[in-house]
Write a protein that holds these residues in place. Structure first.
Motif, PDB file in Angstrom:
ATOM      1  N   LEU A 223      29.704  56.292  34.172  1.00  0.00           N
ATOM      2  CA  LEU A 223      30.377  55.963  32.953  1.00  0.00           C
ATOM      3  C   LEU A 223      31.743  55.313  33.164  1.00  0.00           C
ATOM      4  N   ILE A 224      32.317  55.621  34.201  1.00  0.00           N
ATOM      5  CA  ILE A 224      33.551  55.160  34.591  1.00  0.00           C
ATOM      6  C   ILE A 224      33.289  53.631  35.002  1.00  0.00           C
ATOM      7  N   GLU A 225      32.318  53.344  35.878  1.00  0.00           N
ATOM      8  CA  GLU A 225      32.195  51.991  36.382  1.00  0.00           C
ATOM      9  C   GLU A 225      31.988  51.177  35.111  1.00  0.00           C
ATOM     10  N   GLN A 226      31.279  51.848  34.169  1.00  0.00           N
ATOM     11  CA  GLN A 226      30.873  50.966  32.739  1.00  0.00           C
ATOM     12  C   GLN A 226      32.057  50.758  32.119  1.00  0.00           C
ATOM     13  N   ARG A 227      33.118  51.487  32.242  1.00  0.00           N
ATOM     14  CA  ARG A 227      34.374  51.338  31.457  1.00  0.00           C
ATOM     15  C   ARG A 227      35.062  50.195  32.364  1.00  0.00           C
ATOM     16  N   ARG A 228      35.264  50.328  33.458  1.00  0.00           N
ATOM     17  CA  ARG A 228      35.827  49.410  34.479  1.00  0.00           C
ATOM     18  C   ARG A 228      35.040  48.021  34.144  1.00  0.00           C
ATOM     19  N   LEU A 229      33.973  47.827  34.107  1.00  0.00           N
ATOM     20  CA  LEU A 229      33.370  46.393  33.895  1.00  0.00           C
ATOM     21  C   LEU A 229      33.685  45.805  32.377  1.00  0.00           C
ATOM     22  N   SER A 230      33.899  47.009  31.578  1.00  0.00           N
ATOM     23  CA  SER A 230      34.100  46.714  30.106  1.00  0.00           C
ATOM     24  C   SER A 230      35.503  45.707  30.097  1.00  0.00           C
ATOM     25  N   TYR A 231      36.459  46.441  30.972  1.00  0.00           N
ATOM     26  CA  TYR A 231      37.970  46.046  30.694  1.00  0.00           C
ATOM     27  C   TYR A 231      37.829  44.616  31.700  1.00  0.00           C
ATOM     28  N   ARG A 232      36.732  44.381  32.477  1.00  0.00           N
ATOM     29  CA  ARG A 232      36.941  43.084  33.252  1.00  0.00           C
ATOM     30  C   ARG A 232      36.450  42.187  32.374  1.00  0.00           C
ATOM     31  N   GLU A 233      35.429  42.432  31.383  1.00  0.00           N
ATOM     32  CA  GLU A 233      34.823  41.556  30.613  1.00  0.00           C
ATOM     33  C   GLU A 233      35.816  41.030  29.685  1.00  0.00           C
ATOM     34  N   LEU A 234      36.901  41.793  29.219  1.00  0.00           N
ATOM     35  CA  LEU A 234      37.849  41.588  28.164  1.00  0.00           C
ATOM     36  C   LEU A 234      38.898  40.541  29.073  1.00  0.00           C
ATOM     37  N   LEU A 235      39.067  40.987  30.232  1.00  0.00           N
ATOM     38  CA  LEU A 235      39.977  39.751  31.021  1.00  0.00           C
ATOM     39  C   LEU A 235      39.186  38.420  31.157  1.00  0.00           C
ATOM     40  N   VAL A 236      38.010  38.349  31.527  1.00  0.00           N
ATOM     41  CA  VAL A 236      37.154  37.082  31.579  1.00  0.00           C
ATOM     42  C   VAL A 236      37.243  36.422  30.301  1.00  0.00           C
ATOM     43  N   ASP A 237      36.907  37.100  29.243  1.00  0.00           N
ATOM     44  CA  ASP A 237      36.840  36.515  27.771  1.00  0.00           C
ATOM     45  C   ASP A 237      38.188  36.008  27.529  1.00  0.00           C
ATOM     46  N   LEU A 238      39.313  36.486  27.908  1.00  0.00           N
ATOM     47  CA  LEU A 238      40.679  36.082  27.458  1.00  0.00           C
ATOM     48  C   LEU A 238      40.738  34.774  28.483  1.00  0.00           C
ATOM     49  N   VAL A 239      40.675  34.737  29.776  1.00  0.00           N
ATOM     50  CA  VAL A 239      40.916  33.644  30.595  1.00  0.00           C
ATOM     51  C   VAL A 239      40.019  32.454  30.249  1.00  0.00           C
ATOM     52  N   VAL A 240      38.451  32.527  30.023  1.00  0.00           N
ATOM     53  CA  VAL A 240      37.726  31.649  29.490  1.00  0.00           C
ATOM     54  C   VAL A 240      38.351  30.934  28.325  1.00  0.00           C
ATOM     55  N   SER A 241      38.791  31.644  27.346  1.00  0.00           N
ATOM     56  CA  SER A 241      39.338  31.191  26.113  1.00  0.00           C
ATOM     57  C   SER A 241      40.680  30.354  26.317  1.00  0.00           C
ATOM     58  N   GLU A 242      41.432  30.937  26.916  1.00  0.00           N
ATOM     59  CA  GLU A 242      42.570  30.279  27.182  1.00  0.00           C
ATOM     60  C   GLU A 242      42.453  29.032  27.985  1.00  0.00           C
ATOM     61  N   GLY A 243      41.574  28.883  29.196  1.00  0.00           N
ATOM     62  CA  GLY A 243      41.321  27.990  30.036  1.00  0.00           C
ATOM     63  C   GLY A 243      40.306  26.679  29.371  1.00  0.00           C
ATOM     64  N   ALA A 244      39.474  27.066  28.268  1.00  0.00           N
ATOM     65  CA  ALA A 244      38.943  26.129  27.178  1.00  0.00           C
ATOM     66  C   ALA A 244      39.932  25.272  26.615  1.00  0.00           C
ATOM     67  N   ALA A 245      40.853  25.995  26.159  1.00  0.00           N
ATOM     68  CA  ALA A 245      41.851  25.493  24.961  1.00  0.00           C
ATOM     69  C   ALA A 245      42.883  24.515  26.086  1.00  0.00           C
ATOM     70  N   ALA A 246      43.276  24.840  27.232  1.00  0.00           N
ATOM     71  CA  ALA A 246      43.903  23.978  28.160  1.00  0.00           C
ATOM     72  C   ALA A 246      43.106  22.747  28.423  1.00  0.00           C
ATOM     73  N   VAL A 247      41.844  22.881  28.771  1.00  0.00           N
ATOM     74  CA  VAL A 247      41.179  21.746  29.081  1.00  0.00           C
ATOM     75  C   VAL A 247      41.087  20.816  27.808  1.00  0.00           C
ATOM     76  N   GLN A 248      41.059  21.206  26.586  1.00  0.00           N
ATOM     77  CA  GLN A 248      41.023  20.450  25.403  1.00  0.00           C
ATOM     78  C   GLN A 248      42.437  19.686  25.165  1.00  0.00           C
TER      79      GLN A 248
END
Length: 215
Positions: free
Chosen positions: A137-162
Motif C-alpha cells: 500500500l505504501i509503495e502504491q502511494r509512492r508511485l502515485s506521487y511519482r505519477e503526479l510529478l511525471v504528469d506535471l513535468v510532461v505538461s510543462e515540457g510540452a508547453a515549453a516545446v510549443q
C-alpha cells in the motif's frame, strides 16, 4: 447513544478547554504527525510501534485508533504531509515563474520540490529510505506521487516545446530517469555519516534536472 446537554445535540459536540471534538482530533493528529516524523525519521519505520508514537505524542492508544486504522495508516499520513508539501511547493513555483525561461523555472521548481525533503534529514529518510518496500500500500502511494510529478513535468515540457524554448524529448522518460537517480542519490546521502550539506546536494540535483529536462 446520543445525549443532549445544555442545548448540545450530542456528546461529540461538547467542547473541552475551548476545543470542539474535531479540533481536538486535529490537535492530536498534529502531535502524531510530529512524533511520526521524529521517530520514523530517526529510528526507522520497522522500529517504531504504535505505543512509541502514542507515548511521544502524548496521545492515548484509544484516540490513536480513532484517527488511524494501524501504524501503516499513520506512516502514510506522515509521508503524505511531507510529499504533498513538496509537490505543492513545486506547483506554486511554476505558477509564480510563469513567463520566465524554462532554464530558470526548472531549477526553482526542482528546488521547491526537493528542498523541504532534504533540508530536514528526518523527512529525507522517510521520503527516500523508509518508504521503500515498507508495504504494498505504501509503495502504491509512492508511485502515485511519482505519477503526479511525471504528469506535471510532461505538461510543462510540452508547453515549453510549443513555445520553442526546449527541444522536444520524451519528458516522461526524462522525469523517470531524474526521479530514479534522485531517489538513489538521496537514499545514499541520507545514510552516509560523512554526507555533504543539503545545499551542495541540492546544487548537484539541480544540475542533473537541467541536464535531463532542459539541455
Amino acid at each position: 447513544m446520543s445525549a443532549s446537554l445544555g442545548g448540545e445535540s450530542s456528546v461529540t459536540s461538547r467542547t473541552y478547554s475551548g476545543l470542539s471534538a474535531s479540533e481536538r482530533d486535529a490537535e492530536r493528529r498534529s502531535r502524531l504527525l510530529a512524533a511520526g516524523r521524529e521517530l520514523i525519521g530517526t529510528q526507522g519505520y520497522a522500529a517504531v510501534s504504535v505505543e512509541k508514537l502514542c507515548a511521544a505524542s502524548k496521545v492515548s492508544s484509544r484516540h490513536f485508533y480513532q484517527l488511524y486504522e494501524n501504524k501503516e495508516a499513520a506512516f502514510l499520513d506522515v509521508y503524505d504531509s511531507i510529499t504533498k508539501q513538496s509537490l505543492d511547493s513545486a506547483v506554486a513555483s511554476l505558477e509564480a515563474t510563469e513567463g520566465e525561461p524554462m532554464m530558470q523555472r526548472i531549477p526553482k521548481a526542482f528546488l521547491a520540490y526537493v528542498g523541504p525533503m532534504v533540508e530536514d534529514i528526518r523527512a529525507a529518510r522517510i521520503a527516500f529510505v523508509e518508504i521503500m518496500g515498507a508495504s504494498p500500500l505504501i509503495e502504491q502511494r509512492r508511485l502515485s506521487y511519482r505519477e503526479l510529478l511525471v504528469d506535471l513535468v510532461v505538461s510543462e515540457g510540452a508547453a515549453a516545446v510549443q513555445r520553442g524554448e526546449l527541444v522536444d524529448r520524451d519528458f516522461r522518460f526524462a522525469t523517470l530517469a531524474l526521479t530514479g537517480a534522485a531517489n538513489a542519490i538521496v537514499y545514499d546521502w541520507t545514510l552516509r555519516e560523512d554526507r555533504e550539506d543539503s545545499a551542495a546536494l541540492e546544487a548537484q540535483l539541480t544540475e542533473l534536472a537541467l541536464d535531463l529536462l532542459a539541455r
